[in-house]
Motif scaffolding. Structure first.
Motif, mmCIF file in Angstrom:
data_model
loop_
_atom_site.group_PDB
_atom_site.id
_atom_site.type_symbol
_atom_site.label_atom_id
_atom_site.label_comp_id
_atom_site.label_asym_id
_atom_site.label_seq_id
_atom_site.Cartn_x
_atom_site.Cartn_y
_atom_site.Cartn_z
ATOM 1 N N THR A 228 42.833 38.056 27.351
ATOM 2 C CA THR A 228 43.646 38.072 28.580
ATOM 3 C C THR A 228 43.159 39.130 29.560
ATOM 4 O O THR A 228 43.369 38.998 30.770
ATOM 5 C CB THR A 228 45.134 38.341 28.269
ATOM 6 O OG1 THR A 228 45.298 39.677 27.769
ATOM 7 C CG2 THR A 228 45.677 37.352 27.249
ATOM 8 N N MET A 229 42.502 40.175 29.057
ATOM 9 C CA MET A 229 42.076 41.294 29.900
ATOM 10 C C MET A 229 40.723 41.057 30.561
ATOM 11 O O MET A 229 40.303 41.848 31.405
ATOM 12 C CB MET A 229 42.003 42.565 29.059
ATOM 13 C CG MET A 229 43.332 43.007 28.491
ATOM 14 S SD MET A 229 43.152 44.398 27.347
ATOM 15 C CE MET A 229 42.458 45.647 28.421
ATOM 16 N N LEU A 230 40.016 40.002 30.190
ATOM 17 C CA LEU A 230 38.681 39.766 30.726
ATOM 18 C C LEU A 230 38.714 39.412 32.220
ATOM 19 O O LEU A 230 39.672 38.807 32.692
ATOM 20 C CB LEU A 230 38.013 38.618 29.965
ATOM 21 C CG LEU A 230 37.642 38.867 28.503
ATOM 22 C CD1 LEU A 230 37.074 37.581 27.886
ATOM 23 C CD2 LEU A 230 36.645 39.997 28.366
ATOM 24 N N PRO A 231 37.670 39.763 32.954
ATOM 25 C CA PRO A 231 37.558 39.306 34.344
ATOM 26 C C PRO A 231 37.504 37.778 34.377
ATOM 27 O O PRO A 231 37.079 37.147 33.392
ATOM 28 C CB PRO A 231 36.221 39.911 34.810
ATOM 29 C CG PRO A 231 35.945 41.034 33.865
ATOM 30 C CD PRO A 231 36.552 40.641 32.553
ATOM 31 N N PRO A 232 37.906 37.162 35.475
ATOM 32 C CA PRO A 232 37.977 35.698 35.552
ATOM 33 C C PRO A 232 36.685 34.989 35.168
ATOM 34 O O PRO A 232 36.720 33.954 34.491
ATOM 35 C CB PRO A 232 38.345 35.448 37.020
ATOM 36 C CG PRO A 232 39.095 36.672 37.429
ATOM 37 C CD PRO A 232 38.441 37.802 36.691
ATOM 38 N N ASP A 233 35.529 35.524 35.585
ATOM 39 C CA ASP A 233 34.280 34.838 35.277
ATOM 40 C C ASP A 233 33.968 34.881 33.787
ATOM 41 O O ASP A 233 33.482 33.887 33.208
ATOM 42 C CB ASP A 233 33.122 35.428 36.078
ATOM 43 C CG ASP A 233 32.918 36.919 35.849
ATOM 44 O OD1 ASP A 233 33.901 37.601 35.468
ATOM 45 O OD2 ASP A 233 31.788 37.406 36.041
ATOM 46 N N GLU A 234 34.257 36.005 33.123
ATOM 47 C CA GLU A 234 34.026 36.097 31.685
ATOM 48 C C GLU A 234 35.001 35.213 30.917
ATOM 49 O O GLU A 234 34.632 34.588 29.916
ATOM 50 C CB GLU A 234 34.144 37.549 31.224
ATOM 51 C CG GLU A 234 33.013 38.454 31.669
ATOM 52 C CD GLU A 234 33.076 39.806 30.989
ATOM 53 O OE1 GLU A 234 33.235 39.857 29.752
ATOM 54 O OE2 GLU A 234 32.998 40.822 31.703
ATOM 55 N N LYS A 235 36.239 35.162 31.380
ATOM 56 C CA LYS A 235 37.234 34.308 30.725
ATOM 57 C C LYS A 235 36.839 32.841 30.863
ATOM 58 O O LYS A 235 36.974 32.058 29.908
ATOM 59 C CB LYS A 235 38.620 34.550 31.329
ATOM 60 C CG LYS A 235 39.759 33.954 30.517
ATOM 61 C CD LYS A 235 41.117 34.243 31.168
ATOM 62 C CE LYS A 235 41.403 35.723 31.225
ATOM 63 N NZ LYS A 235 42.773 35.995 31.768
ATOM 64 N N ALA A 236 36.337 32.472 32.014
ATOM 65 C CA ALA A 236 35.879 31.094 32.221
ATOM 66 C C ALA A 236 34.718 30.762 31.291
ATOM 67 O O ALA A 236 34.611 29.631 30.789
ATOM 68 C CB ALA A 236 35.470 30.895 33.680
ATOM 69 N N LYS A 237 33.846 31.733 31.042
ATOM 70 C CA LYS A 237 32.713 31.499 30.137
ATOM 71 C C LYS A 237 33.208 31.307 28.708
ATOM 72 O O LYS A 237 32.677 30.470 27.955
ATOM 73 C CB LYS A 237 31.756 32.690 30.195
ATOM 74 C CG LYS A 237 30.483 32.492 29.365
ATOM 75 C CD LYS A 237 29.634 31.344 29.915
ATOM 76 C CE LYS A 237 28.246 31.282 29.294
ATOM 77 N NZ LYS A 237 28.248 30.982 27.870
#
Length: 276
Positions: A228-237
């Motif tokens: 949940t804490m990841l930046p949006p681009d990393e979460k999308a990956k």
């Protein structure tokens, strides 16, 4: 005793993240709740403290037939304001309250999916001993994807391939957090505070399958505090990679291929510590 909350737990389970947690995380098998009911030697009504979270465990307990007539009061403790908000919205029972603090004269303490975040095992054991009646017990319970054959009783080995790959993908983001699977919580049972006040712990595990789909598995991965804490681009990956793992589907056992549902191997682990 001052409350100290791990930064990842505090942020990863902060306001706005917990509706997903409550929707994505599984409840607990009925037979596990029956097992816990037999832990307490006290007759009803029982006074229970349990970790609150979003209310998944509280709701399961209140709805279980063996617990429905046994609970006198259930006081849920939760340091996260975000989880408190969801608990308040989803638990509706006059016997239950959610608070911050400690309690006395307790029959049973239940900590569901949380004790691995404990910052001081000795202090925790001393507090458990302080508030429990003689012969009272503290119960730790966890659900975990069944990547391994056994956490308690046999050498670790990979189970379903897709589950092992899923765990490998998300675990790279743990960044040293004290996850249950690491077993750091076992240090509890060698602390002087524990040894002086509790009998050696009892441990049990249950294996079963839950219903899985791409949405369920993806949401569950996204509900992990460190995801949940990841930046949006990393979460999308992460989401993209999870989709790829599920498309390969190593060792996937279909329930209904047309509907896209399959077995999600899971285990529930219970540790019981009884006060001397």
């Amino acid at each position: 005793m001052a409350t100290k909350v791990h930064t990842v737990a505090q942020t990863g389970f902060g306001t706005g993240t917990n509706e997903l947690y409550d929707r994505a995380r599984p409840s607990y098998p009925a037979e596990c709740l029956s097992y816990i009911r037999q832990v307490s030697k006290s007759t009803a009504p029982l006074n229970i403290n349990c970790g609150a979270g979003t209310g998944i465990f509280t709701r399961a307990l209140l709805a279980h037939p063996e617990w429905a007539t046994s609970i006198g009061t259930l006081r849920a403790v939760e340091p996260s304001d975000g989880m408190c908000d969801v608990w308040t919205k989803t638990v509706n029972d006059d016997r239950s309250t959610i608070v911050k603090g400690t309690f006395d004269n307790t029959d049973l303490i239940i900590i569901a999916q949380a004790f691995h975040w404990c910052p001081d095992y000795g202090k925790a054991s001393a507090e458990f001993a302080r508030i429990l009646k003689k012969d009272g017990a503290v119960v730790f319970i966890w659900n975990l994807e069944d990547r391994f054959a056994s956490v308690f009783f046999s050498p670790l080995r990979d189970g379903a391939g897709w589950v092992a790959q899923l765990r490998d993908r998300i675990e790279v983001h743990e960044k040293g957090t004290p996850q249950f699977r690491l077993g750091l919580w076992r240090k509890t049972f060698s602390t002087p505070e524990y040894i002086s006040s509790f009998h050696p712990q009892d441990e049990e595990e249950w294996a079963y399958h839950l219903l899985a789909s791409e949405q369920i598995v993806t949401d569950r991965a996204k509900s992990k505090s460190y995801i949940t804490m990841l930046p949006p681009d990393e979460k999308a990956k992460v989401v993209e990679d999870v989709k790829g793992i599920l498309e390969r589907g190593d060792d996937k056992v279909w329930i209904n291929k047309e509907e896209g549902t399959y077995q999600y191997p899971y285990k529930t682990y219970i540790v019981v510590s009884r006060k001397k």
